[in-house]
Each structure stands twice: as C-alpha cells, then as structure tokens.
Enzyme design. Structure first.
Site: not given
Ligand code: NDP
Length: 487
Positions: A234, A288, A252, A388, A229-230, A176
């Site tokens: 998470g 990140c 992550e 962040e 993601g966030s 996804k």
């Molecule tokens: P989000 O948490 O908003 O989204 C991440 C993914 O999760 C998207 O595909 C999102 O879908 C999906 N999502 C949203 N809601 C749900 C749910 N209820 N259940 C499952 N999946 C869901 O993060 P961002 O995309 O805004 O990315 C930025 C964040 O990612 C930052 O905090 C950053 O630090 C972190 N990050 C960490 C990394 C690491 O290696 N540690 C690397 C890169 C980023 P949708 O498309 O609908 O939003």
C-alpha cells in the site's frame, strides 16, 4: 495440466507479450492443474490504452446510459449464479476454500454487482444558488480509467466490490489480480464478455505485482487507483500515485481485529466462543477482519478457554474436495511458511498453546494445511498479538476492566474491524464509540455488507468500499458557472 488461461485485453483473450506462462498450483496437493499467461509492462500499456480508448467520447461505452450499465451488472450477477457450481469448484481448487465458502463468496460477488448496478441511474449532480444573474451547477462525472489491484484472500468479492461501482459510474477498468489467485477472476471475466461488455471496458492482466503494479500505478492515463493488500505494498502504491497525483479511491490494508468479551457470566459464552471458532475456520483465518485478539474479562477467561478448546480441536481440516471440511489449506507455500513461523514465535514468546500449534495430524506431507491454533496468556507486547498473521491463529488475553480492554484493543497499528460481546446496551454503544477503528460489530461478526461502508483507519487504510459513499468515490465533481446577465 489441461487448462490454460490468458490475459483479457481490449475484449480479446491473448498470451502475454513475452509468452511467459506460470503453473497454477492446487494448495491441497501442491500439484499444478492449469497454467496462466503472465502480463508484461507492454501488456499493461496495451490494457491502459484499451481502457482509455473505451472511455473516450464517441466509443460504445460512452453511449451506454446509466440504466443500461445498471441492467448490465444485474445480467452479469445472474450469470454468476447460473455458473456458480462450476466457478466455485474452480475457486476451491485454486484457493483451497471449502465449497460452501467458495459459493458464498460468489454469491457476495453477485450481490456487489446488483447493489452497485442499482446505483448506476441514481447518481446526481446539483445546482448552487449564487444569486440573480448567475447559475451554477455541479456535474458528477466518472473518473476515467481506473486500476484495481487485488489480493488473494477474497479475490472475487474484492474484484466485484471495486469494479461494480467503477462500471456503474461509467469508468473503465484495468485489473491486476494476485499472482496466487488469478484464474478464477479470469473465469468470472468471461461472464462480463458473455453479457456483452464493450471491448476495453474491463481488462485483466495477471502477473507480477512489482512489475505490473509499477506500470499501472505510475501511468498518467490512470485516474483512479483501488488497492487492497498489505500495508507495505500500500505504501509503494501511494508513492507511485503521488507521481501524477492520481486519486486513490481506496486502500484496504491489513487488520488485527480485537474482540472484547464482556458478557454477563459464563452462561452467555456460546456466542463469543462460536465467534472465535469462526475467526479460525472462515477462510482459514485469511481475512483482514479476522478477530485475532480476544480480550476476555478475567472471571470469564478460563471458562471461555475451556469451551473453546474442544470446539477448535473438532474443526475438520482437509482438502476442499472432502465432505464436511471446515478449513482448507492456506493459499501458498510462502504463506504457509509465514504462518508456521508465527506459531513458532508464539511458542517462543511463552504463550500457552490451547489448541493446534502446527500441521494437523493425518494429512500427510502435501498441502499447506495448518491446524487451527489458539494461544492463551498473551499480552500486547507479543508479536503474535501485534502483527497480522492472516491464518488460523488467534490470541487470548485476560483483562480486568472494560477500560483496560478498550486501551489494549486500541493499542495496535491497525484499525479495521472490532467486536464487543455484551448484553449491556450502554456498554455496547460506549465501547463502539471509543474503539479507534472503521468497523464495529456487537454480539456477532457479520455485517461486512454491500450496503454498508467498510474500511479502516490508521495503517488499515483509507476510503470506504460498500454503501453509497463508495460509489461516489468512483466519480469526480465538475463545477460549471454561467453568467446569465451577459448581453
Ligand atoms: P500484497 O500487498 O502482497 O499484494 C496485493 C496485490 O498487490 C497483489 O496483486 C500484488 O501482486 C500487488 N503488488 C505487489 N507489489 C506491488 C507493487 N509494487 N505495486 C502495485 N501492486 C503490487 O497483499 P496480499 O495479496 O498478500 O493480501 C494480503 C493482505 O491484504 C493482508 O494484509 C490483508 O489484511 C489485506 N487485505 C485487506 C482487505 C481489506 O478489505 N481491508 C481485504 C483483503 C485483504 P502479486 O500478485 O505479485 O503479489
């Protein structure tokens, strides 16, 4: 708008079951240049069923030897390189990254495929000596159907860093991508199809995370979840995984990396100043691991700012199509508003603006451009230091001692990356051991490698991506005991 992208399920490109299509926006112009079909829960179920069928005994995927899986990943890596110009143009357009950063990420994606492709035929089990009359052995098996939920900031890097070990170890995948960036992932998936991946082994469904994510993370057919993601999402994913005790291979999450500047004197500031410029320019700070908190020894503090300010003002912000651009636009209007809000907060909190602080001049009203911004005279109580921001904004804080710098660096909810600048070898290694993070760099910011484990502690997540431990996490152990004395 001339291009339409579809879901990839069971080896077939198709519309979402309810026909929803969403425009794909160029963040530099705010205009739609393509459209993408969005998946529904019904499509997510189809994808899981396809992945389950593809994993089952007797299917084509189960007949592929580890060597063949490894060679396949190498073949896809070669296709990525052959198509790098076309893919990176699309990537720059969808994301806003300047071309050298887009092609650099594609190269990283190819390297993940090769690195884990090389591991495919090196996974082993073991035997355990329990004494005479018995035999015990341990099988290392793939998990099964794995679900990969990706963010938008490094979509191709993150896509390949999780599906490459998953496929190398013999799993099947449902991916996804982020709603912000999905078409370049779909374009990359075409290369897996072109290289001959059996139907159902890799499925990609763009769409809403809150809708699809729920279906994908709560389903009992899923045997491994990989989430980047966030922190907030998470937590939701962990709760969903708890329903069926689904293994979470890695989480992550966010970061707010500290960088400690303890060079001998001001003549050694070129390295850290360059590092701070990179923290603003690379991916427009949407990383990140961005070094977002700079703790600078007090005698170096003003010289550091004096050298940093002109270099930051010289960074070229603009659309990726313009030659020589250092920073493109931010990925979306929502994210642009969020970063601009943090800049307002920083000013209200009383931080001293050294560079940037809003929209860059001369770029008009269209496009999600933010001038690289440096806040000085910050302290750990400020939101701009604690939270962040995920954009081209860094904070600078003077410190009186190394102990103070380490304490302040550790005083944060995140624990992903960190950095120390020093020519003193003892200082470097003692600080590395005292920082409460998953990743430390000394005198530079590279080493987010394929070969090395990457991941965080505290709210930055769990598990590691990259390196040998990462591929082991995409497998499970099964113990087999044999009674050899039975007549
Ligand atoms: P989000 O948490 O908003 O989204 C991440 C993914 O999760 C998207 O595909 C999102 O879908 C999906 N999502 C949203 N809601 C749900 C749910 N209820 N259940 C499952 N999946 C869901 O993060 P961002 O995309 O805004 O990315 C930025 C964040 O990612 C930052 O905090 C950053 O630090 C972190 N990050 C960490 C990394 C690491 O290696 N540690 C690397 C890169 C980023 P949708 O498309 O609908 O939003």
């Amino acid at each position: 708008m001339n291009t339409s992208y579809q879901l990839f399920i069971d080896g077939v490109w198709r519309e979402g079951s309810d026909g929803t299509k969403v425009p794909v926006i160029d963040p530099a112009t705010e205009e739609a240049f393509a459209e993408v079909s969005w998946g529904t829960p019904e499509d997510a179920n189809l994808a899981l069923a396809a992945a389950e069928k593809a994993f089952a005994e007797g299917g084509e995927w189960s007949t592929w030897s580890p060597t063949r899986r490894g060679r396949f990943l190498f073949a896809v890596a070669a296709l990525v390189r052959q198509n790098i110009a076309e893919l990176s143009a699309l990537f720059s357009r969808e994301h806003g990254k300047p071309p050298h950063q887009a092609s650099g990420e594609l190269e990283d994606a190819a390297r993940y495929l090769e690195y884990f492709g090389g591991w495919a035929d090196k996974l082993t089990g073991m035997t355990i000596d329990l004494g005479r009359g018995q035999m015990d052995y341990v099988l290392r098996e793939p998990l099964g159907v794995t679900v990969h939920i990706a963010p938008w900031n490094y979509p191709l890097d993150i896509f390949c860093r999780s599906i490459a070990p998953a496929l190398a170890a013999g799993n099947t995948c449902v991916v996804k991508p982020s709603r912000e960036i999905s078409v370049v992932t779909l374009a990359l998936a075409r290369l897996f199809q072109e290289a001959g991946l059996p139907a159902g082994v890799l499925n990609i469904i763009p769409g809403s995370g809150s809708v699809l994510g729920k279906v994908l993370t709560e389903d009992p057919r899923v045997r491994g979840i990989i989430f980047t993601g966030s922190v907030a999402t998470g937590r939701t994913v962990l709760q969903a995984a708890a329903r069926n005790i689904t293994p979470v291979v890695s989480m992550e999450l966010g970061g707010k990396a500290p960088s400690l500047v303890f060079v001998k004197d001001a003549t050694e500031l070129d390295g850290p100043v360059g590092g701070a410029v990179g923290a603003l320019a690379w991916n427009a700070g949407q990383s990140c691991g961005q070094r977002a908190r700079w703790y600078v020894r007090r005698d170096l503090y003003e010289p550091f700012l004096e050298r940093l300010a002109p270099r930051v003002r010289n960074l070229k912000v603009g659309p990726a199509t313009q030659p020589g651009v250092d920073l493109g636009p931010l990925v979306s209007k929502k994210h642009y508003d969020n970063v601009m809000n943090y800049i307002r907060i920083g000013i209200e909190e009383g931080a001293r603006l050294i560079a940037g602080g809003g929209r860059p001049e001369g770029l008009g009203e269209k496009g999600y451009f933010v001038a690289p911004t440096v806040f000085a005279d910050c302290h750990n109580g400020m939101r701009i230091v604690r939270e962040e921001i995920f954009g081209p904004v860094i904070t600078v804080i003077p410190v009186d001692s190394l102990d103070e710098a380490v304490d302040l660096a550790n005083d944060n909810m995140f624990g992903l990356s960190s950095e120390i600048w020093t020519s003193d070898v003892t200082t470097a290694h003692s600080v590395a051991s005292r920082l409460d993070v998953g990743h430390v760099t000394i005198n530079g910011s590279a080493a987010f490698g394929f070969e090395v484990p990457f991941g965080g502690v505290k709210l930055s997540g769990l598990g590691r991506e990259g390196g040998p431990e990462a591929i082991l996490a995409y497998t499970r152990l099964k113990n087999v005991w044999v009674n050899l004395s039975r007549k």
